[in-house]
Design a protein around this motif. Structure first.
Motif, PDB file in Angstrom:
ATOM      1  N   GLY A 105       0.804  -1.222   0.000  1.00 41.71           N
ATOM      2  CA  GLY A 105       0.000   0.000   0.000  1.00 41.71           C
ATOM      3  C   GLY A 105       0.832   1.265   0.000  1.00 41.71           C
ATOM      4  O   GLY A 105       0.408   2.308  -0.495  1.00 41.71           O
ATOM      5  N   TRP A 106       2.032   1.174   0.551  1.00 43.77           N
ATOM      6  CA  TRP A 106       2.920   2.333   0.603  1.00 43.77           C
ATOM      7  C   TRP A 106       3.243   2.875  -0.783  1.00 43.77           C
ATOM      8  O   TRP A 106       3.588   4.056  -0.927  1.00 43.77           O
ATOM      9  N   ILE A 110      13.765   2.476  -5.751  1.00 41.11           N
ATOM     10  CA  ILE A 110      13.944   1.699  -4.521  1.00 41.11           C
ATOM     11  C   ILE A 110      14.306   0.263  -4.875  1.00 41.11           C
ATOM     12  O   ILE A 110      15.197  -0.336  -4.278  1.00 41.11           O
ATOM     13  N   GLY A 111      13.624  -0.292  -5.858  1.00 38.79           N
ATOM     14  CA  GLY A 111      13.936  -1.651  -6.301  1.00 38.79           C
ATOM     15  C   GLY A 111      15.362  -1.767  -6.804  1.00 38.79           C
ATOM     16  O   GLY A 111      16.073  -2.730  -6.491  1.00 38.79           O
ATOM     17  N   ALA A 112      15.811  -0.782  -7.582  1.00 43.74           N
ATOM     18  CA  ALA A 112      17.180  -0.809  -8.107  1.00 43.74           C
ATOM     19  C   ALA A 112      18.195  -0.708  -6.977  1.00 43.74           C
ATOM     20  O   ALA A 112      19.215  -1.418  -6.980  1.00 43.74           O
ATOM     21  N   GLN A 125      16.094   0.534   5.222  1.00 40.37           N
ATOM     22  CA  GLN A 125      15.149   0.018   6.217  1.00 40.37           C
ATOM     23  C   GLN A 125      14.678   1.106   7.175  1.00 40.37           C
ATOM     24  O   GLN A 125      13.522   1.101   7.594  1.00 40.37           O
ATOM     25  N   ILE A 126      15.548   2.035   7.509  1.00 39.82           N
ATOM     26  CA  ILE A 126      15.112   3.159   8.353  1.00 39.82           C
ATOM     27  C   ILE A 126      14.030   3.943   7.617  1.00 39.82           C
ATOM     28  O   ILE A 126      12.998   4.296   8.193  1.00 39.82           O
ATOM     29  N   GLY A 127      14.250   4.183   6.327  1.00 30.50           N
ATOM     30  CA  GLY A 127      13.219   4.857   5.530  1.00 30.50           C
ATOM     31  C   GLY A 127      11.931   4.066   5.475  1.00 30.50           C
ATOM     32  O   GLY A 127      10.835   4.631   5.584  1.00 30.50           O
ATOM     33  N   ALA A 128      12.034   2.743   5.328  1.00 29.50           N
ATOM     34  CA  ALA A 128      10.836   1.895   5.284  1.00 29.50           C
ATOM     35  C   ALA A 128      10.087   1.953   6.613  1.00 29.50           C
ATOM     36  O   ALA A 128       8.849   2.017   6.637  1.00 29.50           O
ATOM     37  N   LYS A 177       0.769   4.000   9.507  1.00 31.21           N
ATOM     38  CA  LYS A 177       0.187   3.118  10.534  1.00 31.21           C
ATOM     39  C   LYS A 177       0.079   1.671  10.061  1.00 31.21           C
ATOM     40  O   LYS A 177      -0.863   0.959  10.392  1.00 31.21           O
ATOM     41  N   GLU A 178       1.071   1.244   9.282  1.00 29.29           N
ATOM     42  CA  GLU A 178       1.152  -0.136   8.805  1.00 29.29           C
ATOM     43  C   GLU A 178       2.055  -0.916   9.770  1.00 29.29           C
ATOM     44  O   GLU A 178       3.167  -1.323   9.437  1.00 29.29           O
ATOM     45  N   THR A 179       1.540  -1.121  10.962  1.00 27.11           N
ATOM     46  CA  THR A 179       2.351  -1.714  12.033  1.00 27.11           C
ATOM     47  C   THR A 179       2.716  -3.173  11.765  1.00 27.11           C
ATOM     48  O   THR A 179       3.695  -3.669  12.325  1.00 27.11           O
ATOM     49  N   LYS A 180       1.963  -3.840  10.920  1.00 27.37           N
ATOM     50  CA  LYS A 180       2.254  -5.243  10.596  1.00 27.37           C
ATOM     51  C   LYS A 180       3.612  -5.392   9.902  1.00 27.37           C
ATOM     52  O   LYS A 180       4.290  -6.402  10.062  1.00 27.37           O
ATOM     53  N   ALA A 181       4.029  -4.381   9.154  1.00 29.91           N
ATOM     54  CA  ALA A 181       5.286  -4.445   8.407  1.00 29.91           C
ATOM     55  C   ALA A 181       6.495  -4.091   9.265  1.00 29.91           C
ATOM     56  O   ALA A 181       7.627  -4.433   8.912  1.00 29.91           O
ATOM     57  N   LEU A 182       6.288  -3.417  10.378  1.00 30.14           N
ATOM     58  CA  LEU A 182       7.409  -2.904  11.166  1.00 30.14           C
ATOM     59  C   LEU A 182       8.346  -3.974  11.722  1.00 30.14           C
ATOM     60  O   LEU A 182       9.566  -3.795  11.657  1.00 30.14           O
TER      61      LEU A 182
END
Length: 122
Positions: free
Chosen positions: A38-39, A51-53, A86-89, A97-102
């Protein structure tokens, strides 16, 4: 310790190659259909591809320089770069508020930092 660093770097490289490859190969509209991506709504197509590259280049940097002993300082630099990713992510997911990914982002951050510190020391 060298074996542990190789295992962690290999796992990270595999994960980042897969994640980066998916971001590069899949159209943004298709990524938006995935509830875990969703991000991507907050980023342009070029930013998602960028980001992928970065993830693919970081994955390559985790392995090749150290393995080939050609500019091996690039390996801890790649690990540091992936830690920054990862800090950016973490920031993006926390704001959304996508706490599931954290938890996964934190684990990847810690593993990348471990490789960076271990390879800078070695």
């Amino acid at each position: 310790m060298n074996v542990v660093l190789w295992v962690v770097a290999g796992l990270l490289a595999a994960l980042y190659l897969a994640a980066g490859g998916m971001k590069l190969a899949t159209p943004r509209e298709k990524l938006l259909e995935n509830p875990n991506m969703g991000w991507t709504a907050d980023f342009s197509d070029a930013a998602v591809k960028g980001i992928g590259a970065v993830e693919i280049l970081g994955a390559i940097g985790l392995i090749l320089p150290w393995a080939l002993d050609i500019a091996p300082v690039l390996t801890p630099l790649a690990a540091t770069g992936l830690a920054v990713v990862q800090i950016g992510a973490i920031v993006v997911h926390a704001r959304r508020k996508e706490t599931k990914a954290l938890p996964m982002n934190v684990v990847l951050l810690v593993l990348a930092a471990f490789v960076a510190v271990g390879r800078f020391a070695g």
